[in-house]
Design a protein around this motif. Sequence first.
Motif, PDB file in Angstrom:
ATOM      1  N   GLN A 272     -65.997 -13.244 -39.217  1.00 29.01           N
ATOM      2  CA  GLN A 272     -65.403 -12.438 -38.139  1.00 29.01           C
ATOM      3  C   GLN A 272     -63.949 -12.105 -38.477  1.00 29.01           C
ATOM      4  OE1 GLN A 272     -65.054 -14.011 -34.066  1.00 29.01           O
ATOM      5  NE2 GLN A 272     -65.493 -11.950 -33.314  1.00 29.01           N
ATOM      6  N   PRO A 273     -63.619 -10.794 -38.478  1.00 28.85           N
ATOM      7  CA  PRO A 273     -62.255 -10.398 -38.834  1.00 28.85           C
ATOM      8  C   PRO A 273     -61.213 -10.943 -37.857  1.00 28.85           C
ATOM      9  CG  PRO A 273     -63.714  -8.487 -38.788  1.00 28.85           C
ATOM     10  CD  PRO A 273     -64.479  -9.630 -38.209  1.00 28.85           C
ATOM     11  N   ILE A 274     -60.054 -11.277 -38.405  1.00 24.98           N
ATOM     12  CA  ILE A 274     -58.859 -11.569 -37.610  1.00 24.98           C
ATOM     13  C   ILE A 274     -57.895 -10.432 -37.918  1.00 24.98           C
ATOM     14  CG2 ILE A 274     -56.969 -13.201 -37.202  1.00 24.98           C
ATOM     15  CD1 ILE A 274     -58.929 -15.432 -38.142  1.00 24.98           C
ATOM     16  N   THR A 275     -57.477  -9.747 -36.850  1.00 26.81           N
ATOM     17  CA  THR A 275     -56.788  -8.469 -36.995  1.00 26.81           C
ATOM     18  C   THR A 275     -55.349  -8.551 -36.520  1.00 26.81           C
ATOM     19  OG1 THR A 275     -58.919  -7.365 -36.627  1.00 26.81           O
ATOM     20  CG2 THR A 275     -56.948  -6.022 -36.316  1.00 26.81           C
ATOM     21  N   CYS A 276     -54.458  -7.912 -37.239  1.00 30.94           N
ATOM     22  CA  CYS A 276     -53.071  -7.780 -36.786  1.00 30.94           C
ATOM     23  C   CYS A 276     -53.064  -6.765 -35.637  1.00 30.94           C
ATOM     24  CB  CYS A 276     -52.181  -7.306 -37.934  1.00 30.94           C
ATOM     25  SG  CYS A 276     -50.510  -6.917 -37.410  1.00 30.94           S
ATOM     26  N   LEU A 277     -52.617  -7.209 -34.462  1.00 29.56           N
ATOM     27  CA  LEU A 277     -52.719  -6.364 -33.272  1.00 29.56           C
ATOM     28  C   LEU A 277     -51.831  -5.124 -33.370  1.00 29.56           C
ATOM     29  CD1 LEU A 277     -52.781  -9.211 -30.601  1.00 29.56           C
ATOM     30  CD2 LEU A 277     -54.680  -7.649 -31.127  1.00 29.56           C
TER      31      LEU A 277
ATOM     32  N   SER B 260     -56.386  -6.389 -25.514  1.00 27.05           N
ATOM     33  CA  SER B 260     -55.673  -6.305 -26.785  1.00 27.05           C
ATOM     34  C   SER B 260     -54.227  -5.892 -26.566  1.00 27.05           C
ATOM     35  CB  SER B 260     -56.387  -5.303 -27.697  1.00 27.05           C
ATOM     36  OG  SER B 260     -55.679  -5.131 -28.891  1.00 27.05           O
ATOM     37  N   LEU B 261     -54.041  -4.871 -25.750  1.00 25.58           N
ATOM     38  CA  LEU B 261     -52.696  -4.353 -25.468  1.00 25.58           C
ATOM     39  C   LEU B 261     -51.862  -5.413 -24.744  1.00 25.58           C
ATOM     40  CD1 LEU B 261     -50.880  -1.852 -25.666  1.00 25.58           C
ATOM     41  CD2 LEU B 261     -51.663  -1.223 -23.368  1.00 25.58           C
TER      42      LEU B 261
ATOM     43  N   GLY C  82     -46.746 -10.893 -26.834  1.00 22.20           N
ATOM     44  CA  GLY C  82     -46.144 -11.412 -28.057  1.00 22.20           C
ATOM     45  C   GLY C  82     -47.092 -12.101 -29.016  1.00 22.20           C
ATOM     46  N   VAL C  83     -48.398 -11.931 -28.791  1.00 24.97           N
ATOM     47  CA  VAL C  83     -49.385 -12.514 -29.695  1.00 24.97           C
ATOM     48  C   VAL C  83     -49.566 -11.572 -30.892  1.00 24.97           C
ATOM     49  CG1 VAL C  83     -51.794 -13.287 -29.900  1.00 24.97           C
ATOM     50  CG2 VAL C  83     -50.554 -13.610 -27.749  1.00 24.97           C
TER      51      VAL C  83
ATOM     52  N   TYR D  27     -64.945  -9.128 -30.106  1.00 26.04           N
ATOM     53  CA  TYR D  27     -65.916  -8.053 -30.246  1.00 26.04           C
ATOM     54  C   TYR D  27     -65.268  -6.671 -30.284  1.00 26.04           C
ATOM     55  CZ  TYR D  27     -69.272 -11.761 -29.059  1.00 26.04           C
ATOM     56  OH  TYR D  27     -70.012 -12.913 -29.038  1.00 26.04           O
ATOM     57  N   LEU D  28     -64.063  -6.516 -29.697  1.00 23.43           N
ATOM     58  CA  LEU D  28     -63.378  -5.222 -29.785  1.00 23.43           C
ATOM     59  C   LEU D  28     -63.198  -4.812 -31.245  1.00 23.43           C
ATOM     60  CD1 LEU D  28     -61.699  -2.828 -28.610  1.00 23.43           C
ATOM     61  CD2 LEU D  28     -59.693  -4.314 -28.793  1.00 23.43           C
ATOM     62  N   PHE D  29     -62.862  -5.771 -32.078  1.00 24.17           N
ATOM     63  CA  PHE D  29     -62.630  -5.492 -33.507  1.00 24.17           C
ATOM     64  C   PHE D  29     -63.950  -5.581 -34.276  1.00 24.17           C
ATOM     65  CE2 PHE D  29     -58.859  -7.577 -31.694  1.00 24.17           C
ATOM     66  CZ  PHE D  29     -58.020  -6.479 -31.681  1.00 24.17           C
ATOM     67  N   ALA D  30     -64.628  -6.703 -34.140  1.00 21.32           N
ATOM     68  CA  ALA D  30     -65.935  -6.881 -34.775  1.00 21.32           C
ATOM     69  C   ALA D  30     -66.536  -8.215 -34.360  1.00 21.32           C
ATOM     70  CB  ALA D  30     -65.803  -6.845 -36.295  1.00 21.32           C
ATOM     71  N   PRO D  31     -67.862  -8.286 -34.255  1.00 27.74           N
ATOM     72  CA  PRO D  31     -68.510  -9.582 -34.054  1.00 27.74           C
ATOM     73  C   PRO D  31     -68.519 -10.319 -35.390  1.00 27.74           C
ATOM     74  CG  PRO D  31     -70.175  -7.897 -34.321  1.00 27.74           C
ATOM     75  CD  PRO D  31     -68.832  -7.188 -34.366  1.00 27.74           C
TER      76      PRO D  31
END
Length: 279
Positions: free
Chosen positions: A45-50, A250-251, A257-258, A264-268
Amino acid sequence: SRKAEGGNGIRVFEPQMLASRKKRTETEADILRGVEENLFEPSFQPITCLASGQIIGFEALMRLNHPEKGLIPPGEFIAVAEETKWIDHAGRQLFSKALSGLCALSRKRGDDRLHITVNLSPVQLTPDKVAFMERELAAYGIDASRLTVEITEAVFMEDNDRISESLRRLKEMGCRIALDDFGTGYSSLAYLTRFHVDTIKIDQTFTKGLTHSDPALAARSRRLIEGIVAIARKMDCTMVAEGVEDEEQSLQVLTIGVQYGQGYLFAPPLPLHEALKRV
Ligand code: C2E
Ligand code: MG
Ligand code: MG
Ligand code: MG
């Protein structure tokens, strides 16, 4: 259902008890087969830079890839695997495949900074397992700083030499430690003074709370996350919001500040071939 008691005092099992015993036996058989046939594998599962939307790494989540039943999620077998100690073997299978997956993902992206994170339960934190991980990292040519080990607060509930020694060794190797499901355990915060945690993963219940239909509850969730972020900053930890399912969440976590999000917004969680398409 009605309790049946034999005349000689022998208790007859109720259908429900029989069913759960049968289920338990089946789970144990599945685990054993998985251990013997090397069926444990990660989903990625991806971890994404917001802020940028860039994938910075993947969490390797354990599945039992059963030949007849398909992918079995950890909720169905982890507890039994921990209890029977088969988790050690399952975890080794997962770890090696997570590292080989990371190599493939890095090659695809042309980026050798991509991170991998794995979950370790307290029973898995043994010097022996840590030595195995060190050997595997070397074998795959992966710098230990690219590995994050996720633990939960349960790890700190007992003052256990085996566990603290294993964590100390992981840090010494250069691995990063993340606290999973932060704020949902039963332990005190005192461990944060004793031990340097690199990353705090904000549990999905808090993330979900942000978009609760009751605005008062949503506001309280937001203030709670603000508080967690304040603690994380003071303790020099990066933060990941778990269970991000929509743009609004997400917003909001980004605004609080996270830095990173997962959900699931990014990917399962994805099989490797799917993860390779997204990286
Ligand atoms: P976790 O480490 O907190 O992993 C996050 C869980 O949330 C995963 O469930 C993931 O599929 C799910 N998830 C991710 N994004 C979302 C979302 O947007 N919404 C919702 N509702 N859920 C989301 P999964 O894969 O079923 O894993 C469950 C738990 O099993 C993990 O929770 C972790 O505690 C444990 N686990 C997984 N792999 C391993 C492992 O290799 N070893 C050990 N000891 N435990 C593991
Ligand atoms: Mg985790
Ligand atoms: Mg979690
Ligand atoms: Mg969890």
